[in-house]
Design a protein around this motif. Structure first.
Motif, PDB file in Angstrom:
ATOM      1  N   VAL A 103       0.899  -1.238   0.046  1.00  0.00           N
ATOM      2  CA  VAL A 103      -0.085  -0.033  -0.049  1.00  0.00           C
ATOM      3  C   VAL A 103       0.827   1.200   0.034  1.00  0.00           C
ATOM      4  O   VAL A 103       1.789   1.094   0.630  1.00  0.00           O
ATOM      5  CB  VAL A 103      -0.987   0.125   1.262  1.00  0.00           C
ATOM      6  CG1 VAL A 103      -1.693   1.178   1.288  1.00  0.00           C
ATOM      7  CG2 VAL A 103      -2.082  -1.392   1.442  1.00  0.00           C
TER       8      VAL A 103
ATOM      9  N   ARG B  52       0.490   5.563  -0.612  1.00  0.00           N
ATOM     10  CA  ARG B  52      -0.188   6.590  -0.980  1.00  0.00           C
ATOM     11  C   ARG B  52      -1.857   6.512  -0.937  1.00  0.00           C
ATOM     12  O   ARG B  52      -2.556   7.460  -1.149  1.00  0.00           O
ATOM     13  CB  ARG B  52       0.185   7.367  -2.160  1.00  0.00           C
ATOM     14  CG  ARG B  52       1.507   7.790  -2.122  1.00  0.00           C
ATOM     15  CD  ARG B  52       1.799   8.946  -1.549  1.00  0.00           C
ATOM     16  NE  ARG B  52       3.267   9.549  -1.813  1.00  0.00           N
ATOM     17  CZ  ARG B  52       4.011   9.850  -1.090  1.00  0.00           C
ATOM     18  NH1 ARG B  52       3.638   9.748   0.320  1.00  0.00           N
ATOM     19  NH2 ARG B  52       5.071  10.141  -1.313  1.00  0.00           N
ATOM     20  N   TYR B  53      -2.008   5.301  -0.444  1.00  0.00           N
ATOM     21  CA  TYR B  53      -3.746   5.044  -0.279  1.00  0.00           C
ATOM     22  C   TYR B  53      -4.565   5.615  -1.170  1.00  0.00           C
ATOM     23  O   TYR B  53      -5.580   6.327  -1.234  1.00  0.00           O
ATOM     24  CB  TYR B  53      -4.098   5.711   1.222  1.00  0.00           C
ATOM     25  CG  TYR B  53      -2.805   5.463   2.205  1.00  0.00           C
ATOM     26  CD1 TYR B  53      -2.893   3.954   2.681  1.00  0.00           C
ATOM     27  CD2 TYR B  53      -1.886   6.205   2.482  1.00  0.00           C
ATOM     28  CE1 TYR B  53      -1.946   3.824   3.904  1.00  0.00           C
ATOM     29  CE2 TYR B  53      -1.086   5.909   3.401  1.00  0.00           C
ATOM     30  CZ  TYR B  53      -0.999   4.786   4.046  1.00  0.00           C
ATOM     31  OH  TYR B  53      -0.008   4.408   5.306  1.00  0.00           O
ATOM     32  N   LYS B  54      -4.239   5.252  -2.626  1.00  0.00           N
ATOM     33  CA  LYS B  54      -5.031   5.863  -3.667  1.00  0.00           C
ATOM     34  C   LYS B  54      -6.170   5.131  -3.524  1.00  0.00           C
ATOM     35  O   LYS B  54      -6.954   4.385  -2.985  1.00  0.00           O
ATOM     36  CB  LYS B  54      -4.379   5.253  -4.893  1.00  0.00           C
ATOM     37  CG  LYS B  54      -4.998   5.684  -6.214  1.00  0.00           C
ATOM     38  CD  LYS B  54      -4.327   5.046  -7.499  1.00  0.00           C
ATOM     39  CE  LYS B  54      -5.194   5.788  -8.684  1.00  0.00           C
ATOM     40  NZ  LYS B  54      -4.521   5.164 -10.043  1.00  0.00           N
ATOM     41  N   ASN B  55      -7.175   6.332  -3.889  1.00  0.00           N
ATOM     42  CA  ASN B  55      -8.769   6.180  -3.978  1.00  0.00           C
ATOM     43  C   ASN B  55      -9.292   5.934  -2.519  1.00  0.00           C
ATOM     44  O   ASN B  55     -10.386   5.378  -2.480  1.00  0.00           O
ATOM     45  CB  ASN B  55      -9.229   5.171  -4.711  1.00  0.00           C
ATOM     46  CG  ASN B  55      -8.507   5.654  -6.228  1.00  0.00           C
ATOM     47  OD1 ASN B  55      -8.666   6.839  -6.627  1.00  0.00           O
ATOM     48  ND2 ASN B  55      -8.234   4.727  -7.246  1.00  0.00           N
ATOM     49  N   THR B  56      -8.632   6.064  -1.360  1.00  0.00           N
ATOM     50  CA  THR B  56      -9.119   5.861  -0.012  1.00  0.00           C
ATOM     51  C   THR B  56      -9.559   6.912   0.813  1.00  0.00           C
ATOM     52  O   THR B  56     -10.298   6.971   1.705  1.00  0.00           O
ATOM     53  CB  THR B  56      -8.143   5.245   0.839  1.00  0.00           C
ATOM     54  OG1 THR B  56      -7.087   6.013   1.098  1.00  0.00           O
ATOM     55  CG2 THR B  56      -7.448   3.764   0.293  1.00  0.00           C
ATOM     56  N   TRP B  57      -9.402   8.211   0.157  1.00  0.00           N
ATOM     57  CA  TRP B  57      -9.843   9.160   1.044  1.00  0.00           C
ATOM     58  C   TRP B  57     -11.338   9.552   1.131  1.00  0.00           C
ATOM     59  O   TRP B  57     -12.020   9.823   2.381  1.00  0.00           O
ATOM     60  CB  TRP B  57      -9.294  10.743   0.218  1.00  0.00           C
ATOM     61  CG  TRP B  57      -7.954  10.561   0.057  1.00  0.00           C
ATOM     62  CD1 TRP B  57      -7.028  10.433  -0.813  1.00  0.00           C
ATOM     63  CD2 TRP B  57      -6.866  10.767   1.222  1.00  0.00           C
ATOM     64  NE1 TRP B  57      -5.606  10.512  -0.553  1.00  0.00           N
ATOM     65  CE2 TRP B  57      -5.453  10.609   0.747  1.00  0.00           C
ATOM     66  CE3 TRP B  57      -6.817  10.837   2.783  1.00  0.00           C
ATOM     67  CZ2 TRP B  57      -4.218  10.712   1.522  1.00  0.00           C
ATOM     68  CZ3 TRP B  57      -5.828  11.155   3.604  1.00  0.00           C
ATOM     69  CH2 TRP B  57      -4.715  10.887   2.770  1.00  0.00           C
TER      70      TRP B  57
END
Length: 177
Positions: free
Chosen positions: A121, A123-128
């Protein structure tokens, strides 16, 4: 693995998503106390010595009550990843969250033989949107992670960085503007 700010948020997220049992592992007893306060079912204080991994894996399994289904390495060091790979059950998953080192030496072949999946994992893409909803709904409360607050003068900024770098009881240092 790891009870810094990312490890503790991972603990909170695991609890919010229904993890039935959570054991947090770290080298710092103070951070493990925070993990316990935040809801860890068990904590294990470990060393920084690679030779201690077999003994520590046994301790983690005893505290957990079994081998681990899913491990999160929130430190990203050879020792923490090796421990995660060793403590995870056959067919389980290890998620590498922390990026402490660019390169690691880990026992990948034994983990592969047990069909342990390794997931990264970054930058935690699309988790915001999900994260914001967990905070908004109160399912996760990150306020206890903020251990220090500083103003924005040169002196306070220097003090904040010294506090953060010094470890101790600092988890998350914030500036008040």
């Amino acid at each position: 693995m790891g009870a810094g700010s990312i490890g503790l948020v991972t603990l909170l997220a695991a609890r919010a998503f229904g993890a039935p049992r959570i054991v947090t592992v770290d080298v710092d007893g103070n951070r493990l106390s925070v993990a316990k306060e935040l809801g860890a079912d068990g904590v294990v204080e470990v060393s920084t010595n690679m030779q201690d991994i077999p003994k520590e894996v046994e301790t983690i399994c005893n505290v957990m009550g079994a081998k681990v289904d899913v491990s999160f390495d929130c430190a990203g060091l050879s020792k923490t990843m090796s421990t995660a790979l060793s403590v995870t059950r056959a067919g389980g998953k290890v998620c590498l969250v922390g990026l402490g080192h660019n390169e690691m030496t880990v026992p990948l072949t034994p983990a592969a033989a047990r069909e342990v999946d390794v997931i990264g994992v970054f930058r935690y893409k699309n988790t915001w949107p999900l994260c914001i909803e967990l905070l908004r709904s109160g399912k996760i409360d990150v306020k206890p992670l903020i251990t220090h607050r500083f103003g924005f003068s040169q002196k306070e900024i220097e003090e904040a960085f010294e506090t953060s770098a010094g470890g101790g009881n600092a988890i998350k240092v914030m500036f008040n503007l």
